[in-house]
Design a protein around this motif. Structure first.
Motif, mmCIF file in Angstrom:
data_model
loop_
_atom_site.group_PDB
_atom_site.id
_atom_site.type_symbol
_atom_site.label_atom_id
_atom_site.label_comp_id
_atom_site.label_asym_id
_atom_site.label_seq_id
_atom_site.Cartn_x
_atom_site.Cartn_y
_atom_site.Cartn_z
ATOM 1 N N LEU A 125 0.828 -1.208 0.000
ATOM 2 C CA LEU A 125 0.000 0.000 0.000
ATOM 3 C C LEU A 125 0.857 1.250 0.000
ATOM 4 O O LEU A 125 0.540 2.236 -0.689
ATOM 5 C CB LEU A 125 -0.915 -0.028 1.232
ATOM 6 N N ASP B 160 1.946 1.789 -3.407
ATOM 7 C CA ASP B 160 0.875 2.335 -4.256
ATOM 8 C C ASP B 160 0.595 3.782 -3.925
ATOM 9 O O ASP B 160 0.225 4.574 -4.798
ATOM 10 C CB ASP B 160 -0.412 1.531 -4.029
ATOM 11 N N PHE C 124 -0.913 7.938 -5.813
ATOM 12 C CA PHE C 124 -2.248 8.490 -5.619
ATOM 13 C C PHE C 124 -2.329 9.895 -6.206
ATOM 14 O O PHE C 124 -1.326 10.558 -6.439
ATOM 15 C CB PHE C 124 -2.594 8.537 -4.131
ATOM 16 N N ILE C 125 -3.593 10.336 -6.340
ATOM 17 C CA ILE C 125 -3.819 11.670 -6.915
ATOM 18 C C ILE C 125 -3.840 12.684 -5.799
ATOM 19 O O ILE C 125 -4.545 12.520 -4.806
ATOM 20 C CB ILE C 125 -5.158 11.695 -7.683
ATOM 21 N N THR C 126 -3.053 13.746 -5.910
ATOM 22 C CA THR C 126 -3.078 14.857 -4.948
ATOM 23 C C THR C 126 -3.416 16.127 -5.708
ATOM 24 O O THR C 126 -3.599 16.116 -6.933
ATOM 25 C CB THR C 126 -1.712 15.031 -4.274
ATOM 26 N N LEU C 127 -3.478 17.214 -4.952
ATOM 27 C CA LEU C 127 -3.911 18.463 -5.599
ATOM 28 C C LEU C 127 -2.947 18.881 -6.704
ATOM 29 O O LEU C 127 -3.363 19.427 -7.732
ATOM 30 C CB LEU C 127 -4.043 19.572 -4.549
ATOM 31 N N LEU D 290 -3.347 16.615 -9.723
ATOM 32 C CA LEU D 290 -4.707 16.509 -10.256
ATOM 33 C C LEU D 290 -4.787 16.863 -11.727
ATOM 34 O O LEU D 290 -5.223 16.069 -12.558
ATOM 35 C CB LEU D 290 -5.634 17.405 -9.425
ATOM 36 N N ASP D 291 -4.302 18.068 -12.032
ATOM 37 C CA ASP D 291 -4.444 18.526 -13.428
ATOM 38 C C ASP D 291 -3.747 17.570 -14.393
ATOM 39 O O ASP D 291 -4.322 17.142 -15.397
ATOM 40 C CB ASP D 291 -3.827 19.916 -13.584
ATOM 41 N N ARG E 84 -2.979 14.497 -13.969
ATOM 42 C CA ARG E 84 -3.624 13.193 -14.072
ATOM 43 C C ARG E 84 -4.866 13.265 -14.927
ATOM 44 O O ARG E 84 -5.180 12.344 -15.683
ATOM 45 C CB ARG E 84 -4.003 12.673 -12.671
ATOM 46 N N ILE E 85 -5.602 14.380 -14.807
ATOM 47 C CA ILE E 85 -6.817 14.514 -15.629
ATOM 48 C C ILE E 85 -6.424 14.538 -17.100
ATOM 49 O O ILE E 85 -7.053 13.870 -17.936
ATOM 50 C CB ILE E 85 -7.612 15.775 -15.235
ATOM 51 N N ALA F 158 -5.494 11.082 -18.173
ATOM 52 C CA ALA F 158 -6.672 10.217 -18.319
ATOM 53 C C ALA F 158 -7.418 10.534 -19.596
ATOM 54 O O ALA F 158 -7.822 9.625 -20.338
ATOM 55 C CB ALA F 158 -7.582 10.376 -17.107
ATOM 56 N N LYS G 160 -9.059 3.977 -21.600
ATOM 57 C CA LYS G 160 -8.838 2.545 -21.384
ATOM 58 C C LYS G 160 -10.051 1.765 -21.854
ATOM 59 O O LYS G 160 -11.180 2.213 -21.685
ATOM 60 C CB LYS G 160 -8.646 2.276 -19.889
ATOM 61 N N LEU H 201 -14.263 17.124 -14.039
ATOM 62 C CA LEU H 201 -13.503 16.110 -13.310
ATOM 63 C C LEU H 201 -12.787 16.714 -12.124
ATOM 64 O O LEU H 201 -12.781 16.158 -11.011
ATOM 65 C CB LEU H 201 -12.476 15.457 -14.241
ATOM 66 N N ARG H 202 -12.191 17.866 -12.366
ATOM 67 C CA ARG H 202 -11.462 18.537 -11.285
ATOM 68 C C ARG H 202 -12.396 18.848 -10.138
ATOM 69 O O ARG H 202 -12.086 18.631 -8.968
ATOM 70 C CB ARG H 202 -10.837 19.827 -11.840
ATOM 71 N N MET I 203 -12.046 15.022 -2.239
ATOM 72 C CA MET I 203 -10.967 15.260 -1.296
ATOM 73 C C MET I 203 -11.409 16.139 -0.147
ATOM 74 O O MET I 203 -10.968 15.982 0.987
ATOM 75 C CB MET I 203 -9.770 15.876 -2.034
ATOM 76 N N VAL J 103 -8.055 9.853 -3.157
ATOM 77 C CA VAL J 103 -8.300 9.375 -4.515
ATOM 78 C C VAL J 103 -7.078 8.617 -4.998
ATOM 79 O O VAL J 103 -5.950 9.095 -4.923
ATOM 80 C CB VAL J 103 -8.574 10.563 -5.456
ATOM 81 N N ARG J 104 -7.331 7.407 -5.451
ATOM 82 C CA ARG J 104 -6.236 6.522 -5.807
ATOM 83 C C ARG J 104 -5.898 6.618 -7.288
ATOM 84 O O ARG J 104 -4.743 6.656 -7.663
ATOM 85 C CB ARG J 104 -6.663 5.102 -5.472
ATOM 86 N N LEU K 215 -7.577 7.550 -11.530
ATOM 87 C CA LEU K 215 -8.638 8.090 -12.375
ATOM 88 C C LEU K 215 -8.479 7.460 -13.748
ATOM 89 O O LEU K 215 -7.413 7.554 -14.352
ATOM 90 C CB LEU K 215 -8.500 9.625 -12.434
ATOM 91 N N GLU K 216 -9.526 6.818 -14.222
ATOM 92 C CA GLU K 216 -9.434 6.151 -15.535
ATOM 93 C C GLU K 216 -10.506 6.674 -16.448
ATOM 94 O O GLU K 216 -11.620 6.994 -15.994
ATOM 95 C CB GLU K 216 -9.636 4.642 -15.363
ATOM 96 N N ASN K 217 -10.147 6.696 -17.728
ATOM 97 C CA ASN K 217 -11.087 7.170 -18.725
ATOM 98 C C ASN K 217 -11.504 5.982 -19.583
ATOM 99 O O ASN K 217 -10.657 5.296 -20.138
ATOM 100 C CB ASN K 217 -10.399 8.242 -19.581
ATOM 101 N N LEU K 218 -12.796 5.727 -19.672
ATOM 102 C CA LEU K 218 -13.249 4.603 -20.483
ATOM 103 C C LEU K 218 -13.751 5.084 -21.840
ATOM 104 O O LEU K 218 -14.396 4.339 -22.569
ATOM 105 C CB LEU K 218 -14.368 3.843 -19.759
#
Lengths: 207, 110
Positions: free
Chosen positions: A163, A166, A170-173, A176-177, A179-180, A183, A188, B22-23, B30, B36-37, B39-42
């Motif tokens: 853990l 892992d 993780f996503i933090t502030l 965030l941007d 990761r968005i 994604a 996927k 999303l943001r 939060m 938050v672990r 984020l995936e986009n399908l």
């Protein structure tokens, strides 16, 4: 004072009892004391049956002799029965028998005691063995439990480490941007096709 | 904390608006104390059926998957908030079970 009579002595007592007792009481018949006498019996005088004196004398003598003989025989037989009973209970043979029984009893008691001692020894051994077994099992069980606990702790530690690893993703502030963006750039697709032979096809068309 | 999965269907929008939505969502999570672990986009796909939400008829939607660790008490509030969000077509929170050991799996035996 009053002894309980039972078994053979009951028959003896019945033998020795006199045989003269009357079994039927006097019964008055249909009429009671106060009823008047019947007309046909008005002048009746009760007369005892006629007796011939000479016949009477002869009969009396003969009866006396007869009764003497039968009484004597009866008494003889009764005496014989009593003697037999006495012999059986307190004769020499009876003593022998009693002595032998006592001997047997002693021998059996001794045998019983021997057996008891032997069984005692066997039992103590067995109980001891069982106790040892139980103790050993307990020790084993506790060892097993210890081992299981240790394994459990190890598993949990591994999970914690995983853990922690892992957690770096993780996503933090700040993330965030980025990761968005990531994604949205990488959609996927979890769809797949499979046929009866088990061949998997992961490349499908994403609408 | 138990682990949840938010299967989010957003309106079919342009990229900046989607990223803003999303943001917003992640920040809400939060704020309520979730971690938050992933984020995936399908992808943006055709919805299986036409959905009407916030007085709008939707044919296409953008599917997103948010893994998070959170307390169970935040869920109702969160879902409430998401239902009220205009850009969100359908929010669904599911619990994520631990991995079942695959050794007991009785699959194809030949």
């Amino acid at each position: 004072m009053f002894q309980v009579i039972g078994g053979r002595s009951v028959q003896v007592t019945r033998l020795l009892a006199p045989r003269r007792a009357v079994l039927v009481e006097a019964v008055r018949g249909r009429k009671s004391r106060t009823d008047p006498v019947a007309k046909s019996k008005e002048g009746r005088i009760k007369v005892p049956p006629p007796v011939d004196p000479r016949e009477m004398v002869v009969l009396k003598e003969r009866f006396a002799e007869y009764q003497l003989i039968t009484r004597a025989l009866r008494l003889e037989f009764k005496e014989e029965v009593l003697r037999k009973k006495y012999e059986e209970e307190t004769g020499s043979l009876a003593e022998e028998r009693a002595r032998q029984e006592a001997e047997e009893h002693c021998a059996l008691m001794a045998f019983n005691n021997q057996e008891n001692l032997r069984m005692l020894e066997v039992r103590t051994l067995r109980v001891q063995k069982e106790k040892e077994e139980a103790e050993r099992k307990q020790v084993e069980a506790s060892v097993q439990r210890e081992q299981q606990q240790q394994e459990f702790i190890k598993e949990k530690e591994k999970d914690i480490l995983k853990l922690q690893e892992d957690a770096k993703n993780f996503i933090t502030l700040e993330n965030l941007d980025r990761r968005i963006e990531d994604a949205l750039d990488n959609p996927k697709n979890y769809n797949f096709a499979i046929d009866k032979e088990g061949r998997v096809v992961k490349q499908t068309m994403l609408q | 904390m138990p682990r949840y999965e938010l299967a989010l269907i957003l309106k079919a929008m342009q990229r900046p608006e989607t990223s803003a939505a999303l943001r917003r969502t992640v920040e809400t999570l939060m704020e309520r104390g979730a971690v938050v672990r992933d984020l995936e986009n399908l992808g943006e796909r055709l919805l299986p059926y036409k959905i009407t939400k916030h007085n709008q008829r939707h044919n296409r939607g953008a599917y997103f998957l948010v893994d998070f660790y959170g307390a169970p008490s935040i869920l109702t509030g969160l879902l409430d908030h998401l239902h009220r969000d205009v850009d969100v077509v359908r929010p669904t929170v599911l619990k994520k079970d631990d991995q079942v050991s695959s050794t007991n799996c009785c699959g194809q035996q030949q």
